[in-house]
Every structure is written in C-alpha cells, then in structure tokens.
Write an enzyme that holds these catalytic residues in place. Structure first.
Site, short mmCIF file in Angstrom:
data_model
loop_
_atom_site.label_atom_id
_atom_site.label_comp_id
_atom_site.label_asym_id
_atom_site.label_seq_id
_atom_site.Cartn_x
_atom_site.Cartn_y
_atom_site.Cartn_z
N GLU A 51 0.88 -1.17 0.00
CA GLU A 51 0.00 0.00 0.00
C GLU A 51 0.92 1.22 0.00
OE1 GLU A 51 -2.42 0.37 3.54
OE2 GLU A 51 -3.01 2.41 3.01
N ASP A 62 -4.40 10.45 9.20
CA ASP A 62 -3.09 9.94 9.59
C ASP A 62 -2.61 10.52 10.90
OD1 ASP A 62 -2.38 8.03 7.61
OD2 ASP A 62 -2.29 9.67 6.16
#
Lengths: 262, 409
Positions: A51, A62
């Site tokens: 990924e 994030d």
C-alpha cells in the site's frame, strides 16, 4: 476466476498461509529512491500487497508517524508523477500487488479518468481512498471499472449495516476494516471492535476483508488473521524505515511470522 | 421582529449546492455527521429550541445588533450611503457567537459532554469556549501555532473561560492545520464529542447548519434597513474567509434580484501574487476539509498555504455555497489586499470611532471602491463581523503606533 488482482492474490495466499499481509509505506520517504527500494524490500520479507501512500498536504486520518514521514516526502519534492514512476519500478522488480493509498483531491486535480489510466499503465492494482465514501465515488467507480483497477473503501465500527453493505459492494479487491475509532498509529492492543466489525461485514459480503489501524506486531497480525483475510500495517513500518532498510526487513519478517498457519 | 430564520434558503438545505458541497470525509465520521444532520433538521423547526435560542440572542448576546449609518466614512466611498450591521457589538465581539450558541444547544440535545473547535483569529475559539462555559461542557480548541502567537490575547481569553487550547504544529501551523487536528480528535472521540465547526464550510451538514444559524444577521439587517430607509440596499458586502458572516448576511437577500451581493476575500500581498488567501478569485474546484468547493492548490492538488494579515481569513478553502453563488453569478467575489484592508480599518476608526476587526476591514475596503462604482445615492449594507480589539498588536505594528521605548507591564 475474479478479475480483481487483489482478490486473486488474497485467494492464492490463503492456500499456504493464514492470510495476507498488507504493508504501507509513503512514496518519497525519506527520498524517492529509498522509498522504492524499501517497498521492494518489503516484498522480499513476507509482504504480499503493498500500500503505497501518496503524500498529501492535509492527511486528516493519519497520525503523527505517517504525517511526519509524508511531510518529509513533500519537502523532498514529491510530485504526483513520482507515484507513477515508483509503481512502475516496484511492479517490475517484484510480483507483489501494488495498491496506492491517496486522499482524493490529488486524483480529482489530475483528472479521475486520467489517473486511473496512468495508474493501470504503470502496473498498479488500484487505490485505497480514505476520504472518499461510496456515495461521492461515482466518477472513480466508473474510471476504475474502465481501467480494470481495484478500489478499496473503508468500513468503520460506527457504520450502520446499510453503510457496511454499500462499502463492501463498492469495494473490489478487499474492504478496509477500520479496527478502532481513531487515526493511524501503532497501538498496544487491536480493538475487539475489529473482530465484531468483521463479523458484521461477513453477513453482507463474501469478498476479502483486511483490518488496519493500530497493528504493529506479528502476534497482532496472527490474531487478526484468525478472523480476517488480511492485516494492514503502516506506522510500524514507517518507524522501522526511519532506522534503515535492515531494520525495515527485520520488522517485516516479524510481522510475516504472524501469517504462518498455526 | 418576525422570525424568518426557519424559512428555507433559496440555495437549498444541502448536502449539495450545485456541483459543490457533499461529504468528503473518512467513513468513521459519517455516522456522526448523519447524527448532526438529523438532530439539526428536527431542532431547527422545534418551537422550544427556537424560543430558547431567541432568548439567548436577546439576553446573552445582545441581539438584535444595531444598524449604524456611517456618513463620515461613506464620504470616502463615492457618496454612497453606508450602513454597518454591528456584529462587533455582540457578546464575545463577533458574529461567531450566533452559530456557537445554536450548535451548543444541539450538542446538549444529542447528549454529548465535550465540544471541540478549530480557530484562526481566535474569535470562533472564544465563542465556543464561552458557550462551553455557559452550558457546562468540556472544551478543547485547536489553533495553529502561528495564530496562537499573533492572537495571544485570545488564547488567554479561551483559557480564562476554562477551555484547553492546543497549539497545532503540523503543516503551515494555521487555520487549515487546526481543522485537520480537530478532525483527528473527532475521529478518535466521536462517541463523546461534538465538533462545533466555525464556518459555513466542511462536510454536510455544517455549511447549511452554520448558514441557518448565521442568517439572523441578514434577516435583522433587512428589516432594520427597510424601516430606516424604506427600501432594500443596492448592495450587500461582507468579508469571506470560510464565509459564515457573508452567507449570514447574504441569505436574506438571495431572493431579492435588485440587491447585488459582494464577498471580499483576503488578497494578502495581492491576488496575483503567491502570498494570498483569495480562494474564489484564484483557486480552482477541489476537495478540502470535507467539501467540494474552490481550493487554493497547486497542479498536483496539494493545498497551497494561504497568506493574509488577517488570521480569520487566512484559509485556502471557502464554503461550498459561496462557490455555487460565484459560479451562478448571484454573488461577486473580489480580492482586497492587506494594505487596503488596513487603510480601511484606520479610516473607519478615525471617521466613525469604530475599530473593526481586520477581517471585517476587508469588506470596508471593498466598499470604498464599490461605492465609487455605484455612485452617489446608492445604499450599501456592510457586515461589520467583528471588533478590532484582538488585532491591536498587529495594527500597532503595521502603523508603528507604539512608542519605541514604551514598556507594557
């Protein structure tokens, strides 16, 4: 046989191991060349699906580890064209399935159809789109269908059943099971919410389910693979890469231990 | 005054305004957005809520805010008549309180005990901290580190009100990064926490909900002006960052075809320079902070850092309804430079004894030009969205107003 690169990969891994290990690294961290080398290293140390994160200025889901890395990548001059270059080189050098993870605005800005065409041409398998929900995804669904790309949507513990069904139906390859309510980052225990969410998803789909957010050890990978088809590891790998490629290989080996059949 | 605030806006209830709006957020937030949208749809037509909010507006905020004609200022605007809608006189010093009181009541309705908010200039942070104190809610405010420095007094005000202020050190360390950090908090704590969004941007239902709560500005001003002059204004003007004060004063006039609507964006050094925050003027459509709208972005879709002397307008996005009004031509958006805004701030201070916020001074600067275009006899309504006390340090430095050897204890 499925037309999905990822679904075929998940199925073939199942023949010999407990499940699929998905490894995340951002493109361009600590620099473009090293990030390509690091991704190839992962594929030599038990990671089945890559990924590759596309650094973005406003990464809302994030945590601090990945934010710090993608900030460095942007400061190092990451541009979208580097993502296609990286996917091309990594696909050439390994047989891992290469998925990209990107916030949606860079895709919109590049042109959704053009992005899909160029990613497929580079050898990419598809996209994980963390800030795109199925009801906004019409253009991407059409473009990914046309280009033969996989597309991964998120399912969350807070999603009601009809949204789980929509996420699973819109996804091709696997559905990303958000293990816990929170942002990316290593956690000491992976929430039991993941297990029950996978159970709820099994009721609405037969396709692969991979659990992410918070997984950082081989033991956690093994635990997740007792009920899910894949385990996704990000922040732990980013931290390891910060210590060098040897450390990254060691950590990947440890995580891959968790994919052995008991 | 009649309560028009439950009337539907001509722009519609969202989630979309033409090609703009929507919900471009991670799936974990969707359930909370649905909860807010459902609760707001019920609450906004609930008579008990309406009367409770109206009482707070009257007894706590001090509404209706006055309408002040400013002839000595208007003498510099081509002879137009200029009226200011005095949101600067609200409790906490800006229009932000209108929105926050409504969202705090909403938080109580859905049974959560903690609120979070982002803030740029600190006005929305102060308003949120104020409402949290009033309703006994826990409160965390995210503020870019750059802004905590240039708005240090507002940080102190928020702390005095009992809020925790978290300086955000990621990215450009301004408003956009404060929103990112508040979103991260919300994703993690959504079970216990409401995000009180400060502007008419973000994912649905925020653009529509914030507009609904701010439209009282235009509803009041329209009635006040009709009573005062017997006619509607020729033009309505407001500054636009995210766009809550602008949509708040525009909404009442959207269905009046004879009323021109003007939004003045922060041009920074100039909209033709890289140091600008004029999102509609120089940005292009994209997705930022949960909505499709105009965004300041580079050719790769990376958000470009905005620049403005005004912390409250220093934002590379804009609310989706403004994008829609710009494309449809119903409203006109122009950029005003830092220098022009600061000059207008000083002019209003010296001609009328009213020190406006630097944000609002962008609208005033725009009106100085607009008045000359419209000619004498035109009537212009301006939203004076906030007062300038918070900006004293910035203004003093800009105009060199502090004696060099003076020491402040």
């Amino acid at each position: 046989m499925s037309t999905s690169v990822l679904e075929r990969r998940f199925a073939s891994v199942k023949a010999t191991r407990a499940g699929t290990l998905v490894g995340y690294l951002p493109i361009g961290y600590p620099d473009l060349a090293t990030s390509i080398e690091a991704a190839i290293t992962l594929t030599q140390h038990g990671v089945d699906v890559l990924e590759l994160g596309l650094p973005y200025s406003d990464p809302v889901i994030d945590g601090p580890t990945i934010q710090a890395a993608t900030t460095i990548a942007l400061e190092q001059g990451f541009r979208l064209k580097h993502a296609f270059e990286a996917v091309r080189e990594i696909s050439r050098a390994s047989d891992a399935a290469v998925l990209c993870m990107t916030y949606y605005n860079p895709v919109l800005s590049y042109g959704v159809e053009r992005f899909a065409t160029d990613l497929a041409a580079a050898g990419g398998a598809g996209l994980i789109t963390p800030d795109l929900v199925p009801e906004e995804a019409g253009e991407w669904i059409a473009a990914s269908d046309a280009a033969g790309l996989d597309r991964v949507f998120l399912a969350a513990p807070t999603s009601p059943d009809e949204r789980l069904r929509a996420a699973a139906e819109a996804s091709r390859g696997f559905t990303y099971v958000v293990s816990t309510m929170g942002i990316t980052g290593a956690r000491s225990d992976v929430d039991s919410a993941a297990r029950s969410l996978v159970g709820r998803l099994r009721a609405v789909t037969d396709r692969p389910l991979a659990v992410g957010i918070g997984i950082s050890t081989g033991a956690q990978v093994a635990e997740v693979l007792t009920y899910a088809d894949g385990a996704i590891v990000g922040s732990r790998l980013v931290t390891a890469l910060g210590e060098g490629l040897a450390s990254l290989a060691d950590v990947a080996d440890g995580l891959a231990e968790g994919t052995r059949r008991p | 005054m009649t309560d028009t605030s439950v009337a539907p806006s001509p722009s519609g209830p969202g989630p979309y305004f033409g090609a703009y709006g929507g919900r471009w957020v991670p799936e974990p937030l969707i359930a909370a957005l649905d909860e807010l949208a459902t609760a707001w749809a019920e609450l906004k037509v609930d008579p008990g809520f309406r009367s409770e909010l109206a009482a707070l507006h009257r007894d706590y905020t001090g509404r209706p805010s006055p309408l002040t004609e400013v002839p000595r200022f208007a003498a510099h605007a081509g002879g137009a008549r200029v009226f200011l809608k005095r949101e600067d006189l609200n409790h906490t010093g800006s229009h932000k309180i209108n929105n926050v009181l409504g969202q705090a009541l909403l938080t109580r309705k859905i049974g959560k005990q903690r609120v979070i908010a982002e803030t740029g200039a600190g006005q929305h942070g102060v308003a949120t901290a104020t409402a949290a104190a009033l309703f006994g809610l826990d409160c965390t405010i995210y503020m870019g580190e750059v802004d905590t420095e240039r708005q240090a007094l507002n940080v102190a005000r928020m702390r005095l009100l009992g809020a925790e202020v978290v300086p955000v050190t990621s990215g450009s360390r301004t408003l956009k990064d404060a929103i990112n950090e508040a979103m991260r908090d919300w994703v993690t704590n959504v079970a216990t926490t409401t995000y009180i969004f400060g502007t008419a941007a973000g994912p649905h239902p925020f653009p529509a909900m914030v507009r609904d709560l701010q439209r009282i500005i235009g509803d009041e001003a329209r009635a006040q002006l009709l009573e005062r002059t017997g006619a509607l204004p020729d033009a309505v003007a407001a500054c636009v960052g995210g766009g809550s004060n602008a949509i708040g004063i525009f909404t009442a006039f959207l269905a009046d075809p004879g009323v021109a609507l003007y939004g003045f964006e922060a041009g920074g050094d100039g909209a033709d320079t890289p140091r600008t925050a004029a999102t509609i003027s120089v940005g292009r459509p994209g997705v930022l902070h949960g909505a499709r709208s105009y965004v300041l972005q580079d050719e790769d879709g990376q958000t470009v850092e905005s620049h403005s002397v005004s912390a409250g307008l220093d934002y590379p996005g804009v609310g989706p309804e403004h994008a829609f009004l710009a494309d449809s031509g119903r409203a006109t958006y122009r950029a005003v430079t830092d220098a022009a805004a600061m000059d207008a701030l000083r002019l209003l201070s010296r001609t009328e004894g009213i020190i406006p916020a630097i944000e609002s001074a962008h609208a005033l600067a725009g009106v100085l030009e607009l008045g000359k275009e419209l000619g004498s006899g035109a009537t212009i309504l301006v939203n004076l969205s906030g007062r300038g006390d918070k900006d004293t340090t910035t203004v003093a430095r800009w105009f060199d107003l502090v004696d060099r050897d003076a020491v402040q204890e």
